[in-house]
Design a protein around this motif. Structure first.
Motif, PDB file in Angstrom:
ATOM      1  N   ASP A 191       0.838  -1.199   0.000  1.00  0.00           N
ATOM      2  CA  ASP A 191       0.000   0.000   0.000  1.00  0.00           C
ATOM      3  C   ASP A 191       0.873   1.250   0.000  1.00  0.00           C
ATOM      4  OD1 ASP A 191      -2.241  -1.505   0.062  1.00  0.00           O
ATOM      5  OD2 ASP A 191      -2.986  -0.767   1.976  1.00  0.00           O
ATOM      6  N   SER A 192       1.895   1.221   0.830  1.00  0.00           N
ATOM      7  CA  SER A 192       2.738   2.417   0.950  1.00  0.00           C
ATOM      8  C   SER A 192       3.455   2.694  -0.363  1.00  0.00           C
ATOM      9  CB  SER A 192       3.735   2.252   2.093  1.00  0.00           C
ATOM     10  OG  SER A 192       4.835   1.455   1.695  1.00  0.00           O
ATOM     11  N   LEU A 193       3.877   1.634  -1.035  1.00  0.00           N
ATOM     12  CA  LEU A 193       4.580   1.817  -2.313  1.00  0.00           C
ATOM     13  C   LEU A 193       3.661   2.391  -3.385  1.00  0.00           C
ATOM     14  CD1 LEU A 193       6.938   1.531  -4.210  1.00  0.00           C
ATOM     15  CD2 LEU A 193       6.405  -0.885  -4.480  1.00  0.00           C
ATOM     16  N   THR A 225       1.098   4.173  -3.009  1.00  0.00           N
ATOM     17  CA  THR A 225       0.832   5.575  -2.701  1.00  0.00           C
ATOM     18  C   THR A 225       2.021   6.448  -3.084  1.00  0.00           C
ATOM     19  OG1 THR A 225      -0.570   4.915  -0.858  1.00  0.00           O
ATOM     20  CG2 THR A 225       0.230   7.184  -0.861  1.00  0.00           C
ATOM     21  N   LEU A 226       3.206   5.990  -2.731  1.00  0.00           N
ATOM     22  CA  LEU A 226       4.399   6.785  -3.006  1.00  0.00           C
ATOM     23  C   LEU A 226       4.574   7.055  -4.489  1.00  0.00           C
ATOM     24  CD1 LEU A 226       7.010   7.857  -1.386  1.00  0.00           C
ATOM     25  CD2 LEU A 226       8.133   6.154  -2.824  1.00  0.00           C
ATOM     26  N   ALA A 247      -5.479   4.995   5.088  1.00  0.00           N
ATOM     27  CA  ALA A 247      -4.621   3.888   5.535  1.00  0.00           C
ATOM     28  C   ALA A 247      -3.345   3.837   4.702  1.00  0.00           C
ATOM     29  CB  ALA A 247      -5.376   2.570   5.445  1.00  0.00           C
ATOM     30  N   ALA A 248      -3.492   3.863   3.395  1.00  0.00           N
ATOM     31  CA  ALA A 248      -2.326   3.736   2.514  1.00  0.00           C
ATOM     32  C   ALA A 248      -1.381   4.923   2.663  1.00  0.00           C
ATOM     33  CB  ALA A 248      -2.786   3.598   1.063  1.00  0.00           C
ATOM     34  N   VAL A 249      -1.947   6.121   2.726  1.00  0.00           N
ATOM     35  CA  VAL A 249      -1.091   7.306   2.856  1.00  0.00           C
ATOM     36  C   VAL A 249      -0.340   7.275   4.187  1.00  0.00           C
ATOM     37  CG1 VAL A 249      -1.064   9.811   3.086  1.00  0.00           C
ATOM     38  CG2 VAL A 249      -2.468   8.743   1.317  1.00  0.00           C
ATOM     39  N   ARG A 255       0.546   4.757   5.816  1.00  0.00           N
ATOM     40  CA  ARG A 255       1.607   3.748   5.711  1.00  0.00           C
ATOM     41  C   ARG A 255       2.823   4.305   4.987  1.00  0.00           C
ATOM     42  NH1 ARG A 255      -2.403  -1.474   4.593  1.00  0.00           N
ATOM     43  NH2 ARG A 255      -2.935  -1.710   6.803  1.00  0.00           N
ATOM     44  N   SER A 256       2.562   5.080   3.954  1.00  0.00           N
ATOM     45  CA  SER A 256       3.686   5.735   3.282  1.00  0.00           C
ATOM     46  C   SER A 256       4.421   6.670   4.228  1.00  0.00           C
ATOM     47  CB  SER A 256       3.188   6.544   2.084  1.00  0.00           C
ATOM     48  OG  SER A 256       2.832   5.693   1.036  1.00  0.00           O
ATOM     49  N   LEU A 257       3.652   7.356   5.030  1.00  0.00           N
ATOM     50  CA  LEU A 257       4.280   8.326   5.933  1.00  0.00           C
ATOM     51  C   LEU A 257       5.221   7.654   6.921  1.00  0.00           C
ATOM     52  CD1 LEU A 257       1.336  10.779   6.774  1.00  0.00           C
ATOM     53  CD2 LEU A 257       3.253  11.132   5.207  1.00  0.00           C
ATOM     54  N   VAL A 316       6.675   4.694   6.682  1.00  0.00           N
ATOM     55  CA  VAL A 316       7.823   4.108   5.981  1.00  0.00           C
ATOM     56  C   VAL A 316       8.813   5.218   5.639  1.00  0.00           C
ATOM     57  CG1 VAL A 316       8.607   2.968   3.864  1.00  0.00           C
ATOM     58  CG2 VAL A 316       6.582   2.124   5.063  1.00  0.00           C
ATOM     59  N   LEU A 369       7.194  14.697  -0.515  1.00  0.00           N
ATOM     60  CA  LEU A 369       6.359  13.656   0.076  1.00  0.00           C
ATOM     61  C   LEU A 369       5.005  14.198   0.511  1.00  0.00           C
ATOM     62  CD1 LEU A 369       6.689  10.582   1.073  1.00  0.00           C
ATOM     63  CD2 LEU A 369       6.442  11.678   3.303  1.00  0.00           C
ATOM     64  N   LEU A 378       1.565  14.123  -1.136  1.00  0.00           N
ATOM     65  CA  LEU A 378       0.633  12.991  -1.040  1.00  0.00           C
ATOM     66  C   LEU A 378      -0.618  13.371  -0.246  1.00  0.00           C
ATOM     67  CD1 LEU A 378       3.075  10.032  -0.326  1.00  0.00           C
ATOM     68  CD2 LEU A 378       1.927  10.584  -2.469  1.00  0.00           C
TER      69      LEU A 378
END
Lengths: 193, 193
Positions: free
Chosen positions: A183-185, A187-188, B155-157, B159-161, B163, B188, B191
């Motif tokens: 998910d994080s990827l 989004t990034l 949720a996905a955003v 998670r990016s944060l 990471v 970043l 996002l």
DNA sequence: ATAATTCCGTACCGATCAGTACAAAAAGGA
DNA sequence: TCCTTTTTGTACTGATCGGTACGGAATTAT
């Protein structure tokens, strides 16, 4: 004249790299090294110098191999976007295959040694920057071909990518749910739009 | 009855946390600990158990304090976006102030111990998830108030944060140019648009 | 074959590691 | 005041650390 070496220097260096990569600097003992390298303590010192010299040689070898790997990868894929995604996807895939999960030798060193040793800070910072330049050049190529939007700040975006990559490599060491990192990827990568 | 303890248990635990935070687990010796804690070897074992038990107690203390810090921070600022930016900006600022740069105790532990110890993997993964939930809740609040776009995947955003935050903490250990990390942060945060 | 030279294996160095045994010192309850 | 209980300081354990001394084994040139 004298007898010649009985072991392959490159193979021994590669074996040492595997140990340092997996266990880090302090946790790796001379006994660990000689066992994996298949040589004697004395031969190690005669050929590679002391522990720190050997570690530096291993780190240099790793960096060269890794940069060559990413350089090739970023030029091979069909699109820049897919090439970059593939770089990260490979990291995720490797993390769930390998046991134990070694991550990236350079990033591991950055965490363990850079804070207390300016020389290691310089080396690992340099590695990080080299990788960032590769990403930046790839993004700039993508902008020229029209694949990526012209308004992108290639330098800034590539900096985000390598910082995120460091985070991904570290986060994967705790074996999170695959969904979490995937998910994080996804989004990034919206940053590339 | 017997005499009472001559030292403050909480203060001693806090001192131990500082040492482990700065040097990691393996590189910290019992002598380092007793010196900084101001107590004797025997008292340490009687009060906190062995080295690993003490480390676990320190990590737990750190995690509680850190979560409380972020929870408060994410509710205080004027806007969610600014609150999140402030979290990262503080990390950057701290990295260039502190000597040496300790980073995050939990992330450091994730790198050093998680790959070879499932228990530490579990603990650090949990910390990472807790933080991600805090970010997710903040983003959801921002979406409800209309500050953030409705289409965001909170949720996905988030998670990016987290990471990315791990990557930032690690990257800062090599003392990169401020511009490097600040560019990456600005990028970043797009996002959140 | 012999000498010269290099490598290899063992055994060791002092230092430091995590952890503990033990007795003296200190403090609370009577 | 005296006894009990816990803390404290010292000194020690066996193990392991990185690094090295040294002599015998192996290999090449003569």
């Amino acid at each position: 004249m004298a007898r010649s070496k009985e072991f392959d220097e490159r193979a021994a260096l590669d074996a040492a790299m595997q140990v340092f990569w997996e266990k880090g600097y302090e946790a790796t003992s001379l006994s660990d090294l000689t066992a994996r390298m298949g040589i004697q303590r004395t031969s190690l010192y005669a050929t590679f110098g002391d522990k720190q010299s050997l570690f530096l040689a291993c780190l240099a070898k790793y960096s060269e191999a890794t940069m060559a790997y990413y350089q090739a990868k970023l030029q091979k894929e069909t699109t820049i976007r897919e090439a970059i995604r593939s770089c990260f996807a490979d990291i995720i895939a490797a993390a769930y295959d390998a046991k134990p999960n070694r991550g990236c030798f350079s990033i591991n060193t950055m965490v363990e040694l850079a804070p207390h040793d300016p020389e290691f800070a310089r080396i690992t910072r340099h590695n990080q920057t080299q990788l960032q330049v590769l990403f930046q050049q790839a993004i700039e190529r993508g902008m020229e071909t029209g694949e990526l939007a012209e308004k992108l700040d290639a330098a800034a975006v590539s900096r985000s990518l390598v910082v995120y990559m460091a985070g991904l490599l570290v986060t994967l060491k705790s074996k999170p749910e695959r969904e979490f990192v995937e998910d994080s990827l996804s989004t990034l990568l919206q940053l590339l739009k």
